[in-house]
Design an enzyme around this catalytic site. Structure first.
Site, mmCIF file in Angstrom:
data_model
loop_
_atom_site.group_PDB
_atom_site.id
_atom_site.type_symbol
_atom_site.label_atom_id
_atom_site.label_comp_id
_atom_site.label_asym_id
_atom_site.label_seq_id
_atom_site.Cartn_x
_atom_site.Cartn_y
_atom_site.Cartn_z
ATOM 1 N N ARG A 60 0.841 -1.204 0.000
ATOM 2 C CA ARG A 60 0.000 0.000 0.000
ATOM 3 C C ARG A 60 0.875 1.253 0.000
ATOM 4 O O ARG A 60 0.450 2.331 -0.389
ATOM 5 C CB ARG A 60 -0.977 0.001 1.185
ATOM 6 C CG ARG A 60 -1.804 1.273 1.279
ATOM 7 C CD ARG A 60 -3.148 1.132 2.014
ATOM 8 N NE ARG A 60 -3.159 0.192 3.109
ATOM 9 C CZ ARG A 60 -2.692 0.439 4.333
ATOM 10 N NH1 ARG A 60 -2.173 1.614 4.631
ATOM 11 N NH2 ARG A 60 -2.754 -0.490 5.254
ATOM 12 N N TYR A 113 -13.757 17.730 -15.157
ATOM 13 C CA TYR A 113 -14.301 16.378 -15.288
ATOM 14 C C TYR A 113 -15.365 16.147 -14.206
ATOM 15 O O TYR A 113 -15.212 16.585 -13.067
ATOM 16 C CB TYR A 113 -13.133 15.386 -15.147
ATOM 17 C CG TYR A 113 -13.544 13.955 -15.023
ATOM 18 C CD1 TYR A 113 -14.122 13.286 -16.103
ATOM 19 C CD2 TYR A 113 -13.348 13.255 -13.851
ATOM 20 C CE1 TYR A 113 -14.503 11.963 -15.983
ATOM 21 C CE2 TYR A 113 -13.721 11.929 -13.725
ATOM 22 C CZ TYR A 113 -14.309 11.286 -14.798
ATOM 23 O OH TYR A 113 -14.682 9.982 -14.669
ATOM 24 N N ASP A 185 -4.325 18.594 -14.067
ATOM 25 C CA ASP A 185 -4.771 17.304 -14.577
ATOM 26 C C ASP A 185 -4.360 17.241 -16.048
ATOM 27 O O ASP A 185 -4.934 17.925 -16.889
ATOM 28 C CB ASP A 185 -6.295 17.181 -14.401
ATOM 29 C CG ASP A 185 -6.833 15.826 -14.864
ATOM 30 O OD1 ASP A 185 -6.188 15.194 -15.726
ATOM 31 O OD2 ASP A 185 -7.903 15.424 -14.379
ATOM 32 N N LYS A 210 -6.645 6.424 -19.301
ATOM 33 C CA LYS A 210 -6.872 6.984 -20.636
ATOM 34 C C LYS A 210 -5.643 6.739 -21.531
ATOM 35 O O LYS A 210 -5.338 5.601 -21.800
ATOM 36 C CB LYS A 210 -7.237 8.461 -20.498
ATOM 37 C CG LYS A 210 -8.247 8.768 -19.363
ATOM 38 C CD LYS A 210 -9.636 8.216 -19.608
ATOM 39 C CE LYS A 210 -10.557 8.269 -18.408
ATOM 40 N NZ LYS A 210 -10.736 9.559 -17.763
HETATM 41 C C1 PLP Z 1 -11.312 10.050 -16.572
HETATM 42 C C2 PLP Z 1 -10.779 11.290 -15.986
HETATM 43 C C3 PLP Z 1 -10.506 11.377 -14.605
HETATM 44 C C4 PLP Z 1 -10.823 10.248 -13.655
HETATM 45 O O1 PLP Z 1 -9.991 9.162 -13.844
HETATM 46 P P1 PLP Z 1 -10.390 7.642 -13.429
HETATM 47 O O2 PLP Z 1 -9.191 6.877 -13.854
HETATM 48 O O3 PLP Z 1 -11.634 7.303 -14.185
HETATM 49 O O4 PLP Z 1 -10.612 7.649 -11.966
HETATM 50 C C5 PLP Z 1 -9.956 12.540 -14.132
HETATM 51 N N1 PLP Z 1 -9.699 13.583 -14.946
HETATM 52 C C6 PLP Z 1 -9.954 13.547 -16.267
HETATM 53 C C7 PLP Z 1 -9.661 14.729 -17.101
HETATM 54 C C8 PLP Z 1 -10.506 12.401 -16.826
HETATM 55 O O5 PLP Z 1 -10.779 12.379 -18.142
#
Ligand code: PLP
Length: 402
Positions: A60, A113, A185, A210
């Site tokens: 962890r 998001y 992000d 992604k």
């Molecule tokens: C999908 C996404 C998230 C969240 O990510 P997860 O892996 O689904 O928890 C955060 N920020 C952006 C811009 C995203 O497209």
């Protein structure tokens, strides 16, 4: 192999932080499926827990497989250290819960998001953190919003789903002068396209689900920052608060994905550019939002801080939301699904899907139009993606009376 920062992006994405000769010649990093790690003796255990020597003791906190991925993503983002976590939302929650306390303020962009928005307004606001949204695509809005309680500025660029950009360099300068940390992000761009830390940002978070994973087969998050910040997010945020650590198997899959990140991004971007131009020239399409188009209002900023223009497109068709949904239903190659950055082209309707965490009033306020369609351009032959859009547009057109 560790000291190869002078090498190209693809080389580092494939090799950084791993020497096969240290692992019996295994070309791929071994997967350490071990929750716990034995100590040499009681004194060694004590020293590890006290942070007086380096090593792994519980997965962890850290794990040798994750550690390779962490060094690799840090190298690609130009950061000191990286941290692997269970999801993009785990990256965001672990980071912000570490940085903020009750009474603090966080300034965030107008559009975010959907689940990030929900976390800010439920997960953070519930614990006494004030969340202030401003339109960060206009940097003039930032200084007046800062107070002596502001601890963090948080944004996405390009923003999900509007594609609005934030000037990373300018925002970082203003934040630094005010002693505030910036968190970016970088999911939409990926480090191949934008490296926010080189432009002055403090922390980068990713949904590795992604582009980094790239194959739609995992959920994961990554965080990059200076060593000291990563250490506190690792211990406070992940070990003690969210507990949202990554599985070594997921780390393996992400490292496999990273090997082709540059190749994939180049193709995503080339196809997205062609598709954006195709959509812009189609009379049934009302608006196209793609940073690579010269008609995009922030195209100049895009050329400054994006190496290429990404694989995401937002657009609106004439006839509004109903026509948009009809278009989605007529597609056959392009799949109707959330998520993005996969080999498969994915299309969705943010207002009713990814951004339904906003109320209808909130969506208006935060610039998410009900008509907006979000397309993640995949790696299929570009002509086939355009053909699918063409047949769907032909078959879904509203026959207006002339
Ligand atoms: C999908 C996404 C998230 C969240 O990510 P997860 O892996 O689904 O928890 C955060 N920020 C952006 C811009 C995203 O497209």
């Amino acid at each position: 192999m560790i000291h190869n920062k002078g090498q190209g992006f693809a080389t580092r994405a494939i090799h950084h932080a791993y020497d096969a000769q240290e692992h019996q010649g295994a070309l791929n990093p071994p997967m350490h499926l071990s929750s716990t790690f034995t100590f040499e003796n009681a004194e060694h255990g004590e020293a590890l827990f006290a942070g007086k020597c380096e090593g792994h003791f519980y997965s962890r906190v850290s794990n040798p497989t994750l550690s390779i991925l962490e060094q690799r993503i840090a190298c690609l983002e130009g950061a000191e250290e990286g941290l692997a976590v269970a999801s993009g939302i785990a990256a965001i929650t672990s980071t912000l819960w570490t940085l903020l306390s009750a009474g603090d303020e966080i300034i965030v962009d107008k559009t975010l998001y959907g689940c990030t928005y929900a976390f800010l307004h439920q997960g953070l606001a519930k614990f006494g953190v004030t969340v202030t949204h401003i339109d960060l695509s206009n940097t003039d809005n930032l200084l007046p919003a800062i107070s002596n309680k502001t601890k963090v500025i948080y944004y996405e660029t390009p923003a999900n789903p509007t594609m609005a950009l934030v000037d990373i360099k300018l925002v970082s300068e203003i934040a630094k002068n005010a002693g505030i940390l910036t968190v970016v992000d970088n999911t939409y761009a990926s480090p191949f396209i934008t490296q926010p830390i080189a432009l002055g940002a403090d922390i980068v978070v990713h949904s590795a689900t992604k582009y980094l994973g790239g194959h739609g087969d995992l959920i994961a998050g990554l965080i990059c920052a200076k060593a000291e910040l990563i250490q506190s997010i690792r211990i406070e945020g992940v070990k003690d608060m969210t507990g949202a650590c990554m599985s070594p198997f997921t780390a393996m899959l992400i490292m496999r994905g990273l090997k082709t990140l540059e190749l994939r991004m180049k193709q995503h971007c080339e196809s997205a550019m062609n598709i954006a131009k195709y959509l812009e020239n189609n009379t049934q399409v009302k608006n196209v939002y793609y940073p690579g188009l010269s008609s995009f209002s922030q195209h100049h900023l895009a050329t400054k801080q994006m190496q290429l223009f990404g694989g995401m497109i937002a657009f609106e068709v004439h006839g509004g939301m109903l026509a948009g949904k009809r278009l989605i239903d007529k597609l056959s190659l392009i799949q109707c699904a959330v998520s993005l950055g996969d080999a498969e082209s994915l299309i969705q309707h943010p207002a009713s899907m990814t951004h339904s965490t906003y109320s209808p009033e909130q969506r208006i306020h935060h610039g998410i139009s009900d008509d907006l369609i979000r397309l993640s351009v995949g790696l299929e032959s570009c002509d086939d993606i355009i053909d699918d859009l063409q047949q769907a547009l032909n078959n879904s057109s509203i026959k207006t009376v002339a």
